[in-house]
Design an enzyme around this catalytic site. Structure first.
Site, PDB file in Angstrom:
ATOM      1  N   GLY A  56      -7.902  -7.392   5.161  1.00 28.68           N
ATOM      2  CA  GLY A  56      -9.026  -7.573   6.332  1.00 28.68           C
ATOM      3  C   GLY A  56      -8.350  -8.132   7.671  1.00 28.68           C
ATOM      4  N   SER A  68      13.782 -41.050  -6.898  1.00 29.89           N
ATOM      5  CA  SER A  68      12.547 -40.286  -6.567  1.00 29.89           C
ATOM      6  C   SER A  68      12.622 -39.927  -5.376  1.00 29.89           C
ATOM      7  CB  SER A  68      11.555 -41.153  -6.897  1.00 29.89           C
ATOM      8  OG  SER A  68      10.061 -40.399  -6.803  1.00 29.89           O
ATOM      9  N   ARG A 113      -3.405   2.936   8.730  1.00 30.82           N
ATOM     10  CA  ARG A 113      -3.659   1.591   8.220  1.00 30.82           C
ATOM     11  C   ARG A 113      -2.416   0.861   8.128  1.00 30.82           C
ATOM     12  NH1 ARG A 113      -8.276   2.175   3.743  1.00 30.82           N
ATOM     13  NH2 ARG A 113      -8.740   4.127   4.112  1.00 30.82           N
ATOM     14  N   LYS A 130       0.656  -1.246   0.021  1.00 29.83           N
ATOM     15  CA  LYS A 130      -0.105  -0.094  -0.074  1.00 29.83           C
ATOM     16  C   LYS A 130       0.845   1.493  -0.008  1.00 29.83           C
ATOM     17  CE  LYS A 130      -3.753  -0.554   2.567  1.00 29.83           C
ATOM     18  NZ  LYS A 130      -4.300  -0.614   3.848  1.00 29.83           N
ATOM     19  N   HIS A 184      -3.074 -40.448   6.989  1.00 27.91           N
ATOM     20  CA  HIS A 184      -3.522 -41.424   6.036  1.00 27.91           C
ATOM     21  C   HIS A 184      -4.702 -40.358   5.256  1.00 27.91           C
ATOM     22  CE1 HIS A 184      -6.502 -44.630   5.131  1.00 27.91           C
ATOM     23  NE2 HIS A 184      -5.595 -45.109   4.720  1.00 27.91           N
ATOM     24  N   ARG A 224      -4.474  -1.349  -5.527  1.00 30.10           N
ATOM     25  CA  ARG A 224      -3.665  -2.955  -5.430  1.00 30.10           C
ATOM     26  C   ARG A 224      -3.901  -3.731  -6.426  1.00 30.10           C
ATOM     27  NH1 ARG A 224      -6.204  -4.266   0.426  1.00 30.10           N
ATOM     28  NH2 ARG A 224      -8.315  -4.523  -0.633  1.00 30.10           N
ATOM     29  N   CYS A 232       8.353 -37.738  -5.296  1.00 26.80           N
ATOM     30  CA  CYS A 232       6.834 -38.254  -5.319  1.00 26.80           C
ATOM     31  C   CYS A 232       6.272 -38.061  -3.723  1.00 26.80           C
ATOM     32  CB  CYS A 232       6.861 -39.575  -5.887  1.00 26.80           C
ATOM     33  SG  CYS A 232       7.896 -40.604  -4.791  1.00 26.80           S
ATOM     34  N   TYR A 242      11.348 -34.318 -13.042  1.00 25.73           N
ATOM     35  CA  TYR A 242      10.032 -34.248 -12.919  1.00 25.73           C
ATOM     36  C   TYR A 242       9.499 -34.251 -11.476  1.00 25.73           C
ATOM     37  CZ  TYR A 242       9.908 -39.230 -11.290  1.00 25.73           C
ATOM     38  OH  TYR A 242       9.938 -40.175 -10.735  1.00 25.73           O
ATOM     39  N   MET A 246      -5.433  -7.109   9.326  1.00 21.99           N
ATOM     40  CA  MET A 246      -4.881  -6.158  10.381  1.00 21.99           C
ATOM     41  C   MET A 246      -5.795  -5.035  10.625  1.00 21.99           C
ATOM     42  SD  MET A 246      -0.928  -6.483   9.612  1.00 21.99           S
ATOM     43  CE  MET A 246      -1.024  -6.326   7.889  1.00 21.99           C
TER      44      MET A 246
HETATM   45  C1  PEP Z   1       7.417 -40.556   0.665  1.00 21.66           C
HETATM   46  O1  PEP Z   1       7.779 -40.863   2.069  1.00 21.66           O
HETATM   47  O2  PEP Z   1       7.721 -39.156   0.300  1.00 21.66           O
HETATM   48  C2  PEP Z   1       6.570 -41.297  -0.236  1.00 21.66           C
HETATM   49  C3  PEP Z   1       6.271 -40.758  -1.135  1.00 21.66           C
HETATM   50  O3  PEP Z   1       6.321 -42.541   0.169  1.00 21.66           O
HETATM   51  P1  PEP Z   1       4.959 -42.848   1.332  1.00 21.66           P
HETATM   52  O4  PEP Z   1       4.307 -41.474   1.507  1.00 21.66           O
HETATM   53  O5  PEP Z   1       4.224 -43.743   0.618  1.00 21.66           O
HETATM   54  O6  PEP Z   1       5.965 -43.053   2.652  1.00 21.66           O
END
Ligand code: PEP
Ligand code: MG
Length: 874
Positions: free
Chosen positions: A101, A762, A92, A22, A454, A336, A829, A849, A103
């Site tokens: 909104g 990975s 402000r 601002k 999970h 803004r 992953c 990737y 602060m």
């Molecule tokens: C991990 O540990 O990042 C993973 C992809 O395997 P999992 O979550 O199945 O342990």
């Protein structure tokens, strides 16, 4: 000496970090010659200094504020506390990134018993002066002194009632004068001293209050959600007041250069005549559409349009402006880059390219990757949400909006879902047994567990809305009730979850289906053009794989094979394998599993249409798969022809103290190599089968939880021997590779060695985070909240890669791995693979990737494009 305070005319747009968004924009507009009420900005450094000094404004900062005030008085020709023409200011907040909104703000500061008379004189409008004074007393008391507004509202309403008046505007100057007097009496009763009359004291205290509001619960929450560092601090803008409530030629409003809901290129906004900004925001009076200003005051309207066009071109973005018209004269109070819906963001970005205002790359950067979430899941109707009651807050584990009836067990959820009405599964935490119940539920609420619990992982995979770790929820499964913050809900009662914010609402809230427009596809096409990282998906079944393929996934980066056994008719043989005592028993179980695995892999390969598929060998934390209840053990004993007590004993003996560090991953195959053999057979046979049908699948076999090269070597030999024999027997040609996850710190440390055997890496950042911090994935949710409260962490390391620690291991593993095996394929992953900020980090360290749950694929594609546009890969 540090300069803590800047006049608007001393600063510019580039000083955002120091002066907040601002402040920097006010300075920039001043430089552009726009009609901005003048003032100054107290820097973010002053805010951090305030906290360093034990929440006080030191003398130097105070002096600089008062000097700047003096300068501003000269610029405006008005004086603080004057009884002729008093100077009044707004105070402000304004952080580096806007936190709307979150602060505090104080208007009309500078009013006291003398200045109010001056204001009455100079405006010739005593009613207006006393109205401003009563607003200021309320606001100052509320924001600075933390006196609840209700104290003053009571007096105000009583006055209206005694005068038999409905509208505030019908109160006379005399009424307001009396109200002010009563307000001051109430203030003294509550504070034990008079309402402060020295405007300089008022100002310093107001600045302090704004600094303090940086640390209020709302702001802290907002920062955590948006990963904004606490250390940044907020700036404070002190700006000369202009009045929109000086009669019918005055007014105030908010306008956007384009429609923030749809993105339509049409001036959009609302305003109120004879009002102050808070009236527009508070919704006390219904504002008029901005288009009517053209009729009401064409000259001002034209000027405003010219200014807004100029601002949009200048900032190359849709602007959200606050304005005030004081007796026919236009002032811009702030501008803004406007917040917008995801749909609007796409339309604006694309339109601006067509209008020649932005390049494709610039347009891509205008769309926040995580905003796309909203396009992929249903959302709550914003109007309905306003009326809904928040009953608690948990982790925003899986986005989307869900309204449904409470069920406390997966079985009940499944039964209830049969009648076609939506269900919300409420559990302390979920286990594999809950999968089917989760799959049929509109949303999942758990009272325990974090972002990689999970419930969170599975719900994200399914694209089901989930709020996890809502610790205030006390579930009583036996009584089929849960209690939270004084509310009690029983089975069948309606609740609503917002998986994007983690908020839980009592009762039904209307949802609207998300729609994917053509703009979405177009922006994705551009994103693909500019990214270097590939994007794969984590999918364990053909249904999810298909969804991901449609969202643009370029392969599967993680198939958790143990997840293929969640369904009830499959979990039996799987449990049988786990509890087998003899190789024969295990062989029997594995024989039952093999055809199922093979069939699943065929499905996955087909869904991915020739893209690479990484199949991870079994990695079940045993506790997630063991039967718990006697009933289940009985059933399994019957299936296996075993004695109940004996099986119960086996189950007991398999229980581990630290299952996450237990007999899982590669360790399982070290003990039972026949598992690796069976899985290799399924992977290879499935690939041979689909390739025979004309595809060209190259399976990637991934060994989890490796920490030692010899573990990998041992399993790889079994895999290669099994695979090569099958390939030879088939007479077909088939390429495949064997790699590993890097998810144990030791593997990251010895990546050069591991790469002699592994053909790809990975990063399993869920486990890598768990083991680097030593935080249990299953339990961290319960104590991390304290880390946020105590400002030890800004954000959840299971959601955003901890770049300094975990990231350092990753970077090292990439470099050392590739030193052994040049150009080695490397991906991620863990859950972080779909987190925009982590995706950018993966780009920077040179991964090939990222792999994420299907519903995050578009987000990762866009984040990858952002990364490569900002920091192009050579
Ligand atoms: C991990 O540990 O990042 C993973 C992809 O395997 P999992 O979550 O199945 O342990
Ligand atoms: Mg893991």
């Amino acid at each position: 000496m540090t300069k803590y305070v800047y006049l608007f005319r001393e600063a510019n747009q580039t000083m955002r970090n120091l002066l907040g968004g601002k402040g920097a924009n006010l300075a920039e507009m001043t430089n552009l010659g726009m009609p901005v009420p003048q003032g100054f900005t107290v820097s973010t450094e002053a805010c951090t200094q305030y906290y360093k000094d034990g929440r006080r404004i030191n003398e130097e900062i105070e002096k600089q504020i008062l000097d700047a005030l003096h300068e501003t008085e000269k610029i405006t020709g008005k004086t603080f506390g004057d009884n002729e023409n008093p100077f009044l200011v707004s105070v402000r907040s304004g952080a580096r990134t806007s936190m709307p909104g979150m602060m505090d703000t104080i208007l009309n500061l500078g009013l006291n018993d003398v200045a109010v008379e001056g204001l009455a004189k100079v405006t010739g409008n005593p009613r207006f002066a006393y109205d401003s004074y009563r607003r200021f007393i309320t606001m100052f008391s509320d924001v600075v002194m933390e006196i609840p507004k209700s104290n003053f509202d009571e007096i105000f309403d009583a006055k209206k009632e005694s005068r038999g008046i409905e509208e505030d505007t019908d109160l006379t100057a005399e009424d307001l004068k009396e109200i002010v007097a009563s307000f001051k009496v109430r203030y003294k009763e509550l504070e034990g001293e008079d309402f402060p009359q020295d405007p300089k004291d008022q100002l310093i205290n107001a600045v302090k209050a704004v600094f303090r509001s940086w640390d209020n619960p709302r702001a802290n929450y907002y920062r955590r959600m948006n990963n904004i560092p606490y250390e940044w601090g907020t700036a404070v803008n002190v700006q000369a007041m202009v009045f929109g409530n000086m009669g019918e030629t005055s007014g105030t409003g908010v306008a956007f250069t384009r429609n923030p809901a749809t993105g339509e290129h049409k001036f959009f906004g609302e305003y109120l005549f004879n009002a102050q900004g808070e009236d527009v925001v508070a919704g006390v009076r219904t504002p008029k559409p901005i288009s009517e200003l053209e009729k009401d005051n064409p000259k001002v309207y034209k000027q405003f349009r010219e200014i807004s066009d100029k601002l949009e071109k200048h900032y190359k973005d849709m602007q959200d402006m606050e304005f005030t018209i004081e007796r026919g004269e236009l002032f811009i109070l702030q501008t803004r880059n406007g917040k917008r819906t995801a749909q609007a963001a796409l339309k604006i970005a694309i339109d601006m390219v067509e209008e020649g205002l932005l390049t494709e790359q610039e347009a891509i950067l205008k769309v926040e990757p995580k905003a796309l979430d909203a396009l992929l899941h249903p959302t709550f109707d914003p109007e309905a949400l306003k009326a809904a009651e928040v009953i608690t807050q948990g982790l925003n584990a899986s986005p989307g909006a869900a309204t449904g009836r409470v069920a406390f067990t997966a079985d009940r959820a499944a039964e209830m879902a049969k009648d076609g009405l939506p269900v919300i599964l409420v559990r302390e935490e979920t286990t594999t047994e809950d999968i089917e119940g989760m799959a049929v539920s509109a949303g999942v609420l758990t009272s325990r567990g974090g972002m990689t619990s999970h419930a969170a992982v599975v719900a994200r995979g399914m694209g089901t809305c989930c709020v996890a770790g809502a610790g205030e929820v006390k579930v009583n499964e036996a009584a089929k009730t849960f209690k939270v913050n004084g509310h009690s809900f029983k089975e069948g009662d309606y609740i609503s979850l917002d998986g994007s914010t983690g908020k839980v609402y009592g009762g039904k809230v209307k949802t609207v289906e998300a729609s994917v427009s053509g703009d979405f596809a177009k922006l994705m096409e551009w994103a693909d053009k500019y990214r270097a990282l590939k994007v794969r998906t984590n999918a364990d079944n053909p249904r999810d794989a298909k969804v991901a393929y449609e969202f643009g996934a370029q392969g599967i980066g993680l198939c958790r094979t143990e997840h293929m056994f969640f369904e009830s008719e499959r979990i039996g043989p799987f449990r049988q394998m786990i509890v087998s005592k003899t190789p024969e028993e295990r062989a029997e179980a594995l024989n039952k599993i093999l055809p199922m695995q093979k069939e699943d892999f065929v499905g996955l390969y087909k869904a991915m249409q020739g893209y690479p598929v990484t199949i991870r060998f079994l990695d079940p934390p045993l506790h997630e798969f063991l039967p718990h209840e006697d009933e289940e053990i009985k059933e399994l004993a019957k299936e296996m022809g075993l004695n109940f007590d004996e099986l119960k004993h086996t189950v007991e003996s398999l229980k581990e103290s630290n299952p996450m560090l237990g007999h899982r991953g590669v360790r399982l195959s070290i003990t039972y190599p026949e598992i690796a053999k069976m899985q290799t057979t399924a992977v290879i046979q499935a690939a041979l089968e689909v390739n025979k049908g004309g595809m060209n699948v190259v399976p990637e076999i991934m060994i989890p939880l490796v920490g030692e090269i010899k573990e990998l070597k041992y399993i790889k030999e079994i895999v290669v021997a099994t695979a090569d024999e099958l390939i030879k027997e088939s007479g077909q040609k088939l390429e495949y590779s064997v790699g590993t996850m890097i998810e144990i710190p030791r593997a990251a440390l010895l990546a050069d060695e591991i790469a002699t055997e592994a053909e790809f890496f990975s990063f399993g950042t869920n486990d890598l985070t768990q083991m680097t911090f030593g935080f249990s994935r299953d339990d961290a949710g319960t104590f991390l909240a304290d880390y946020y409260d105590k400002k030890i962490f800004v954000a959840d390391p299971f959601a955003h890669v901890d770049q300094r620690g975990v990231g350092k291991l990753m970077k090292m593993a990439v470099e050392n791995g590739r030193a052994t095996r040049e150009g080695m394929k490397m991906g991620i992953c863990g859950e972080h693979g779909g987190d925009p900020e982590s995706v950018e980090f993966c780009h920077e360290i040179g991964l090939s990737y990222v792999s994420c749950s299907p519903f995050r694929v578009p987000i990762a594609r866009l984040a990858a494009a952002h990364a490569n546009i900002k920091n192009p890969r050579k």
